[in-house]
Write a protein that holds these residues in place. Structure first.
Motif, PDB file in Angstrom:
ATOM      1  N   ALA A   1       0.828  -1.207   0.000  1.00  0.00           N
ATOM      2  CA  ALA A   1       0.000   0.000   0.000  1.00  0.00           C
ATOM      3  C   ALA A   1       0.859   1.252   0.000  1.00  0.00           C
ATOM      4  O   ALA A   1       0.498   2.272  -0.606  1.00  0.00           O
ATOM      5  CB  ALA A   1      -0.921  -0.007   1.218  1.00  0.00           C
TER       6      ALA A   1
ATOM      7  N   ASP B   1      -6.971   6.888  -3.590  1.00  0.00           N
ATOM      8  CA  ASP B   1      -7.816   6.147  -2.650  1.00  0.00           C
ATOM      9  C   ASP B   1      -8.583   5.036  -3.357  1.00  0.00           C
ATOM     10  O   ASP B   1      -8.766   3.943  -2.795  1.00  0.00           O
ATOM     11  CB  ASP B   1      -8.794   7.101  -1.965  1.00  0.00           C
ATOM     12  CG  ASP B   1      -8.093   8.118  -1.078  1.00  0.00           C
ATOM     13  OD1 ASP B   1      -6.928   7.865  -0.702  1.00  0.00           O
ATOM     14  OD2 ASP B   1      -8.695   9.171  -0.776  1.00  0.00           O
ATOM     15  N   ARG B   2      -9.012   5.282  -4.593  1.00  0.00           N
ATOM     16  CA  ARG B   2      -9.752   4.249  -5.322  1.00  0.00           C
ATOM     17  C   ARG B   2      -8.843   3.085  -5.681  1.00  0.00           C
ATOM     18  O   ARG B   2      -9.252   1.917  -5.579  1.00  0.00           O
ATOM     19  CB  ARG B   2     -10.366   4.848  -6.586  1.00  0.00           C
ATOM     20  CG  ARG B   2     -11.126   3.817  -7.397  1.00  0.00           C
ATOM     21  CD  ARG B   2     -11.874   4.400  -8.555  1.00  0.00           C
ATOM     22  NE  ARG B   2     -12.524   3.342  -9.332  1.00  0.00           N
ATOM     23  CZ  ARG B   2     -13.236   3.551 -10.420  1.00  0.00           C
ATOM     24  NH1 ARG B   2     -13.418   4.792 -10.864  1.00  0.00           N
ATOM     25  NH2 ARG B   2     -13.781   2.544 -11.070  1.00  0.00           N
TER      26      ARG B   2
ATOM     27  N   LEU C   1      -6.121   2.190  -4.070  1.00  0.00           N
ATOM     28  CA  LEU C   1      -5.816   1.478  -2.827  1.00  0.00           C
ATOM     29  C   LEU C   1      -6.980   0.588  -2.402  1.00  0.00           C
ATOM     30  O   LEU C   1      -6.776  -0.503  -1.863  1.00  0.00           O
ATOM     31  CB  LEU C   1      -5.495   2.490  -1.720  1.00  0.00           C
ATOM     32  CG  LEU C   1      -4.135   3.201  -1.811  1.00  0.00           C
ATOM     33  CD1 LEU C   1      -4.049   4.307  -0.766  1.00  0.00           C
ATOM     34  CD2 LEU C   1      -2.995   2.203  -1.614  1.00  0.00           C
ATOM     35  N   ALA C   2      -8.204   1.045  -2.647  1.00  0.00           N
ATOM     36  CA  ALA C   2      -9.364   0.239  -2.283  1.00  0.00           C
ATOM     37  C   ALA C   2      -9.570  -0.945  -3.221  1.00  0.00           C
ATOM     38  O   ALA C   2     -10.125  -1.971  -2.823  1.00  0.00           O
ATOM     39  CB  ALA C   2     -10.620   1.119  -2.265  1.00  0.00           C
ATOM     40  N   ASP C   3      -9.099  -0.816  -4.473  1.00  0.00           N
ATOM     41  CA  ASP C   3      -9.260  -1.895  -5.459  1.00  0.00           C
ATOM     42  C   ASP C   3      -7.964  -2.044  -6.258  1.00  0.00           C
ATOM     43  O   ASP C   3      -7.849  -1.544  -7.380  1.00  0.00           O
ATOM     44  CB  ASP C   3     -10.430  -1.574  -6.390  1.00  0.00           C
ATOM     45  CG  ASP C   3     -10.752  -2.735  -7.335  1.00  0.00           C
ATOM     46  OD1 ASP C   3     -10.185  -3.833  -7.138  1.00  0.00           O
ATOM     47  OD2 ASP C   3     -11.567  -2.531  -8.260  1.00  0.00           O
TER      48      ASP C   3
END
Length: 435
Positions: free
Chosen positions: A86, A132-133, A135-137
């Protein structure tokens, strides 16, 4: 017949005078009622105009413009080693990725100045949102994804119609070239307006499209919660003592007069007191919900004390006499019999006092709540601001997009005030007893 006529004439004149007087009084009463109804109607008209103006300016803030672009998320740029870490993914150059997507969609833009104008169509916060997107997917890495990117505030104003496209180029912030790009994206279905979740989840920002009220709402919550915890027990205790136990002498008369006078003191005086005493002497951290609650507690105490004493006076003396007659002590009489009956009125006064505290700005400006604080506070001692101060700060901002956000924040504040006053009315109607 001749004997009755002189006697009936004065009687008739008296009746005529009485009827004329009644007619005049009824006419005055009708005029007074009309004037009262006109005054109420005029007041309601002004309130309606105020609400219409606020809603008309602020309802568009609950939507935000987004631009849809095919974004190439190359693994070599985001995670070249394929570690899936991450930290590595978060350090990628998402700004460069977005700019590459803009250049790919508008290949005819080659001049440096034109590219700079093209890049400004997207918000400066778009790279963080894209990060952020991803990192989320993480599965998006190595693909070309259609991504809705947050538009700049000027683009947002054009799409919402806040900037007139028909004006000459010299009289608007958006140039003709940018308008052409906007119209092209609109024809391709790549511009849309979505519900503005950022407004409720972000703290304040210098960029209008990234500014939100989450920090101000959290600060208001912590401030009001602590104010209620401090002011309600102290105010009710003072009211019970002054109304039921305090001796009637000059000292209590002086205290009562001062309490009534404090209810009319300008609120900024309490801010000066908080600055001098709580911050200057006791060293309470500046611009925190703690010092704000202490100041607002001093301000709301007179309201709570006065309303609590009125609630205690409304309890019939027979309740006290009956409790004392069966052997209850004075303290038991107050807490077991009188206080439960007076509590609805006390709670009503407390809610009204909290509503007054929620709308205060002047005393909080004196204790540093005007500071520009981006982070959402997590406790009573974290730097924070409150909703009225946030409205004050946004109203002073020169950007056009802050006008709608100011009005939207006012709408949220008014909604809370209406709910609190409605709760006070419903509470009184639900629990109040008529004797």
């Amino acid at each position: 017949m001749t004997d009755q006529t002189p006697a009936s004439a004065p009687h008739k004149r008296t009746i005529d005078a009485v009827n004329a007087s009644l007619k005049r009084r009824r006419a005055k009463e009708r005029r007074f009622r009309r004037l009262g109804a006109a005054a109420v109607a005029l007041g309601l008209l002004f309130v309606a105009l105020l609400f219409a103006d606020i809603v008309g300016k602020g309802h568009t803030a609950f939507q935000q413009t987004y631009i849809k672009l095919p974004v190439v998320l190359e693994r070599a740029q985001i995670d070249p080693e394929g570690s899936g870490s991450a930290e590595v993914i978060a350090r990628a150059n998402y700004l460069g990725i977005i700019r590459a997507a803009l250049r790919a969609h508008f290949p005819e833009v080659t001049a440096r100045r034109d590219k700079r104008a093209l890049y400004q169509m997207v918000s400066v916060g778009a790279p963080q949102l894209l990060r952020d997107r991803v990192l989320a997917d993480p599965a998006l890495i190595g693909t070309t994804a259609e991504v809705w990117l947050l538009a700049d505030d000027d683009i947002d104003m054009v799409v919402k119609g806040q900037i007139d496209r028909t004006l000459p180029e010299s009289k608007r912030r958006v140039k003709d070239q940018t308008l052409g790009w906007i119209e092209r994206l609109e024809s391709e279905g790549r511009i849309t307006k979505r519900f503005n979740t950022i407004f409720f989840t972000n703290g304040t920002s210098r960029e209008p499209e990234l500014a939100g009220i989450a920090g101000a709402l959290a600060g208001s919550f912590y401030t009001l919660a602590l104010t209620l915890l401090l002011s309600f027990p102290i105010g009710v205790g003072a009211a019970i003592y002054l109304e039921e136990f305090a001796p009637k002498n000059r000292w209590t008369d002086l205290i009562e007069v001062n309490i009534n006078n404090l209810a009319a003191v300008p609120s900024i005086v309490f801010g000066l007191l908080g600055l001098a005493v709580f911050i200057g002497i006791f060293g309470v951290p500046r611009s925190t919900p703690l010092v704000a609650a202490l100041v607002l507690t001093l301000m709301t105490l007179p309201t709570i004390i006065i309303s609590s004493r009125a609630a205690l006076k409304s309890v019939p003396p027979s309740i006290r006499e009956a409790a004392l007659g069966v052997g209850a002590s004075s303290l038991q009489t107050q807490f077991h019999h009188v206080l439960p009956l007076a509590l609805p009125g006390m709670l009503t006064g407390a809610i009204i006092g909290m509503a007054q505290a929620l709308g205060e700005t002047a005393p909080l400006l004196m204790i540093g709540m005007i500071a520009f604080i981006v982070d959402v506070p997590a406790g009573f001692t974290d730097p924070a601001t409150v909703l009225p101060v946030q409205i004050f700060l946004w109203a002073d901002s020169p950007e056009r997009a802050f006008v709608e956000r100011t009005s939207a924040a006012i709408m949220v504040l008014l909604a809370f005030l209406i709910l609190m006053n409605l709760a006070a009315v419903l509470l009184r109607r639900r629990f109040e007893r008529r004797w």
